[in-house]
Design a protein around this motif. Structure first.
Motif, PDB file in Angstrom:
ATOM      1  N   PHE A  42       0.758  -1.170   0.163  1.00  0.00           N
ATOM      2  CA  PHE A  42       0.169  -0.083   0.172  1.00  0.00           C
ATOM      3  C   PHE A  42       0.789   1.192  -0.038  1.00  0.00           C
ATOM      4  CE2 PHE A  42      -1.605   3.342   2.691  1.00  0.00           C
ATOM      5  CZ  PHE A  42      -2.874   3.865   1.932  1.00  0.00           C
ATOM      6  N   LEU A  43       2.012   1.332   0.948  1.00  0.00           N
ATOM      7  CA  LEU A  43       2.657   2.655   1.026  1.00  0.00           C
ATOM      8  C   LEU A  43       3.585   2.822  -0.349  1.00  0.00           C
ATOM      9  CD1 LEU A  43       4.199   2.050   4.579  1.00  0.00           C
ATOM     10  CD2 LEU A  43       2.019   3.586   3.654  1.00  0.00           C
ATOM     11  N   ILE A  44       4.156   1.641  -0.855  1.00  0.00           N
ATOM     12  CA  ILE A  44       4.829   1.737  -2.123  1.00  0.00           C
ATOM     13  C   ILE A  44       3.851   2.379  -3.380  1.00  0.00           C
ATOM     14  CG2 ILE A  44       6.101   0.490  -3.842  1.00  0.00           C
ATOM     15  CD1 ILE A  44       7.771   1.192  -1.567  1.00  0.00           C
ATOM     16  N   ALA A  54       4.680   6.021  -5.045  1.00  0.00           N
ATOM     17  CA  ALA A  54       4.990   6.087  -6.079  1.00  0.00           C
ATOM     18  C   ALA A  54       4.036   6.834  -7.017  1.00  0.00           C
ATOM     19  CB  ALA A  54       5.251   4.431  -6.755  1.00  0.00           C
ATOM     20  N   SER A  55       2.863   6.484  -6.970  1.00  0.00           N
ATOM     21  CA  SER A  55       1.828   7.281  -7.595  1.00  0.00           C
ATOM     22  C   SER A  55       1.624   8.470  -7.350  1.00  0.00           C
ATOM     23  CB  SER A  55       0.343   6.660  -7.366  1.00  0.00           C
ATOM     24  OG  SER A  55       0.455   5.072  -7.777  1.00  0.00           O
ATOM     25  N   PHE A  56       2.087   9.189  -6.314  1.00  0.00           N
ATOM     26  CA  PHE A  56       2.002  10.582  -5.862  1.00  0.00           C
ATOM     27  C   PHE A  56       3.119  11.203  -6.261  1.00  0.00           C
ATOM     28  CE2 PHE A  56       3.332  13.894  -3.097  1.00  0.00           C
ATOM     29  CZ  PHE A  56       2.321  14.760  -3.072  1.00  0.00           C
ATOM     30  N   MET A  57       4.593  10.383  -6.408  1.00  0.00           N
ATOM     31  CA  MET A  57       5.850  11.243  -6.627  1.00  0.00           C
ATOM     32  C   MET A  57       5.674  11.442  -8.137  1.00  0.00           C
ATOM     33  SD  MET A  57       7.234  12.215  -4.284  1.00  0.00           S
ATOM     34  CE  MET A  57       8.751  12.611  -4.680  1.00  0.00           C
ATOM     35  N   LYS A  58       5.006  10.372  -9.002  1.00  0.00           N
ATOM     36  CA  LYS A  58       5.224  10.651 -10.479  1.00  0.00           C
ATOM     37  C   LYS A  58       4.171  11.645 -10.818  1.00  0.00           C
ATOM     38  CE  LYS A  58       1.246   7.621 -11.612  1.00  0.00           C
ATOM     39  NZ  LYS A  58       0.879   6.291 -12.472  1.00  0.00           N
ATOM     40  N   LEU A  59       3.528  12.366 -10.149  1.00  0.00           N
ATOM     41  CA  LEU A  59       2.893  13.536 -10.565  1.00  0.00           C
ATOM     42  C   LEU A  59       3.418  14.767  -9.969  1.00  0.00           C
ATOM     43  CD1 LEU A  59      -0.898  12.356  -9.141  1.00  0.00           C
ATOM     44  CD2 LEU A  59       0.045  12.197 -11.350  1.00  0.00           C
ATOM     45  N   VAL A  78       7.867  14.383 -13.540  1.00  0.00           N
ATOM     46  CA  VAL A  78       7.248  13.963 -14.782  1.00  0.00           C
ATOM     47  C   VAL A  78       7.873  13.116 -15.799  1.00  0.00           C
ATOM     48  CG1 VAL A  78       5.739  14.610 -16.642  1.00  0.00           C
ATOM     49  CG2 VAL A  78       5.274  15.584 -14.418  1.00  0.00           C
ATOM     50  N   PRO A  79       9.003  13.599 -16.103  1.00  0.00           N
ATOM     51  CA  PRO A  79       9.813  12.704 -17.087  1.00  0.00           C
ATOM     52  C   PRO A  79      10.287  11.477 -16.591  1.00  0.00           C
ATOM     53  CG  PRO A  79      11.028  14.879 -16.811  1.00  0.00           C
ATOM     54  CD  PRO A  79       9.896  14.903 -15.798  1.00  0.00           C
ATOM     55  N   TYR A  80      10.349  11.254 -15.380  1.00  0.00           N
ATOM     56  CA  TYR A  80      10.517   9.699 -14.747  1.00  0.00           C
ATOM     57  C   TYR A  80       9.199   8.955 -14.162  1.00  0.00           C
ATOM     58  CZ  TYR A  80      14.955  12.334 -14.573  1.00  0.00           C
ATOM     59  OH  TYR A  80      16.173  12.875 -14.828  1.00  0.00           O
ATOM     60  N   GLU A  81       8.292   9.258 -15.022  1.00  0.00           N
ATOM     61  CA  GLU A  81       6.980   8.697 -14.634  1.00  0.00           C
ATOM     62  C   GLU A  81       6.893   7.029 -14.917  1.00  0.00           C
ATOM     63  OE1 GLU A  81       2.331   8.762 -15.896  1.00  0.00           O
ATOM     64  OE2 GLU A  81       3.642  10.121 -16.886  1.00  0.00           O
ATOM     65  N   ASN A  82       7.832   6.816 -16.090  1.00  0.00           N
ATOM     66  CA  ASN A  82       7.639   5.524 -16.364  1.00  0.00           C
ATOM     67  C   ASN A  82       8.377   4.602 -15.391  1.00  0.00           C
ATOM     68  OD1 ASN A  82       7.424   3.101 -18.254  1.00  0.00           O
ATOM     69  ND2 ASN A  82       9.506   3.267 -18.242  1.00  0.00           N
ATOM     70  N   LEU A 111       6.536   0.452  -8.966  1.00  0.00           N
ATOM     71  CA  LEU A 111       5.341  -0.177  -8.245  1.00  0.00           C
ATOM     72  C   LEU A 111       4.883  -1.644  -8.950  1.00  0.00           C
ATOM     73  CD1 LEU A 111       2.732   0.130  -7.005  1.00  0.00           C
ATOM     74  CD2 LEU A 111       1.677   1.220  -9.016  1.00  0.00           C
ATOM     75  N   PHE A 112       5.065  -2.027 -10.038  1.00  0.00           N
ATOM     76  CA  PHE A 112       4.661  -3.445 -10.437  1.00  0.00           C
ATOM     77  C   PHE A 112       5.712  -4.333 -10.259  1.00  0.00           C
ATOM     78  CE2 PHE A 112       6.186  -2.209 -14.775  1.00  0.00           C
ATOM     79  CZ  PHE A 112       7.119  -3.371 -15.081  1.00  0.00           C
TER      80      PHE A 112
END
Length: 513
Positions: free
Chosen positions: A115-117, A121-126, A131-135, A141-142
């Motif tokens: 849950f924490l990861i 991860a979802s918050f930081m990619k925003l 943003v360039p490191y969204e991938n 995550l997965f």
């Protein structure tokens, strides 16, 4: 016959799509080749016995990493490698902590960590700067979830994580190797060509717009629906200029990818100034906005009379021609990667623009609705009719007509002093002149004077100021067009400076002119 014709049409559309850009076919071929090479690790018995089912991660890595350009593949590969490494380290650490806590609390710790990861991860990619490191955050995550869950069931999280990291490394290596060695598509080359084509598009669109404006007699205008939807099939360069305005995201994406590429082709030194290409593209779009504004005047409802446009035909055409020539020259210098002085072209361009400005200043009375002769009762209204006639729009006739004003005044005074029984000299009335002029305004107002006469019962003196205002507004359309053209020329100075800065930083070959 129906399905066969549909299939044939679909095949032709696929052929045209592939023919439009051969890099699409190369990209598809390379992806298939890379996936095939990785699949051999599964099809062949020896490597499968070593890596086991974890070799599937190699195929997954190839499908995720592989991009159409070398730079984009390196960029995504970096995100993939860094994300997998961080996910592996976190997975091993959390798995060891869960094992030490006991069988009861182990699934609880693993669930909380997932849950924490996922949330972090979802918050930081925003985050804007990340943003360039969204991938990369998606990979974290997965990869973490799969490693920690499968390790929990298999009972050896360290071995599971290491085998999957090896498989990911194999897939990444194959993807990079195929992309670089087999028909490489360089983002730097695409960025270079895209910028050069944008220069040509702006120059061609400018010449096309000015040519149509000067040659259009106002009789054939597209329907409003086509104008609203930007459907101009007889203006192929218009859509090219529109694509230039929408190329900002594409240029930035190519520049980011090009920064990851090693020296290649004509770009042989490290730290090539790819960001300068984006800056030059931004300045070029700054100029292209004026071209689109010129197109707006060309297709506006209110149009200047055709004979008024002919008055400034040579000045407008000369300024537009020199401006388009300068834009093409700048694009050619970038394409040839050379640096040359534009002194002669700038002098010709500024000279033609000054001549256009002088012509507008000298004949500015033609562009106003309140052009009246001096307040002198000895001057007849026929002088105003001449001001709106076709002959006056020729500057060569201006001095002749004004020099003959004295003779006309004497003749009018003679008519005024004649006895009341003597018929006055036949002169064109004010409203008759306005009626003829309105018929020459083919675009707007669209109704002729007869339509107003039928509605109003004749042209009254209250209606004349309105007609004059409409005609003056139509004449101001030409002033708007010329001012936009002059503004475009003014913006070209910034474009010359931006291209010169790019040539310095990219170390183009210098050629004096």
């Amino acid at each position: 016959m129906g399905p066969f014709s549909s299939c044939k049409a679909w095949l032709w559309s696929v052929w045209d799509f592939a023919k439009e850009d051969s890099n699409r076919v190369k990209f598809a071929f390379k992806v298939g080749l890379a996936v095939l090479l990785v699949s051999f690790l599964v099809l062949l018995r020896a490597p499968f016995h070593i890596l086991g089912t974890n070799i599937i991660w190699s195929i997954l890595t190839v499908s995720i990493m592989f991009e159409d350009t070398v730079g984009a593949t390196f960029n995504r590969g970096f995100n993939r490698a860094l994300g997998s490494l961080l996910a592996g380290i976190l997975g091993i650490a959390v798995a060891q902590l869960a094992l030490q806590s006991g069988r009861v609390s182990e699934p609880i710790i693993i669930g909380i960590s997932i849950f924490l990861i996922g949330a972090i991860a979802s918050f930081m990619k925003l985050w804007p700067s990340l943003v360039p490191y969204e991938n990369g955050f998606r990979v974290i995550l997965f990869t973490y979830c799969l490693i920690i869950v499968s390790g929990y069931r298999m009972g050896n999280p360290i071995r599971t994580a290491m085998d999957r990291l090896y498989s990911i490394a194999i897939g990444g290596f194959v993807a990079v190797l195929v992309n670089v060695l087999v028909f490489p598509i360089w983002a730097g080359e695409q960025l270079h060509k895209e910028l050069v084509n944008s220069f040509d598009s702006v120059a061609d669109s400018l010449e096309e717009c000015v040519k149509r404006y000067l040659e259009d007699d106002g009789l054939d205008h597209p329907e409003f629906s086509k104008t609203f939807m930007d459907e101009f099939p007889d203006e192929p360069n218009y859509r090219r200029c529109t694509s230039t305005l929408n190329s900002s995201a594409k240029l930035e994406s190519l520049a980011i990818s090009a920064k990851w590429e090693p020296p290649h082709g004509r770009f042989q030194h490290f730290f090539y100034p790819w960001s300068e290409y984006v800056k030059v593209g931004a300045v070029l779009r700054y100029c292209a906005y004026e071209v689109m504004a010129l197109h707006g005047v060309l297709h506006s409802e209110i149009q200047a009379p055709y004979n008024l446009r002919l008055t400034f035909h040579s000045e407008i055409h000369e300024a537009a021609t020199h401006a388009a020539k300068l834009v093409r020259s700048l694009g050619k210098d970038i394409g040839d990667m050379k640096r040359s002085l534009k002194t002669s072209l700038l002098k010709k361009l500024h000279g033609s623009t000054e001549r256009l400005q002088r012509a507008i200043d000298m004949h500015s009375y033609l562009l106003t609705s309140n052009f009246d002769p001096p307040d002198n009762s000895s001057k007849p209204l026929t002088k105003l009719s001449h001001a709106f006639s076709t002959t006056l729009y020729d500057p060569s006739n201006l001095l002749t007509e004004f020099d003959s004003s004295g003779a006309e005044n004497n003749s009018n005074q003679t008519n005024q002093n004649a006895p009341s029984g003597t018929p006055p000299q036949q002169t064109e009335s004010y409203h008759e002149m306005m009626r003829k002029q309105s018929r020459r305004l083919h675009s707007w107002p669209s109704r002729e004077v007869e339509a107003f006469e039928e509605e109003e019962g004749g042209l009254s003196m209250e209606f004349l100021p309105r007609m004059r205002a409409l005609e003056g507004t139509a004449a101001l359309s030409l002033a708007n067009f010329t001012s936009l053209l002059i503004e475009f020329v003014a913006r070209l100075d910034h474009l010359v400076e931006a291209v010169d800065e790019l040539s310095k930083m990219a170390k183009f070959n210098y050629e004096g002119v």
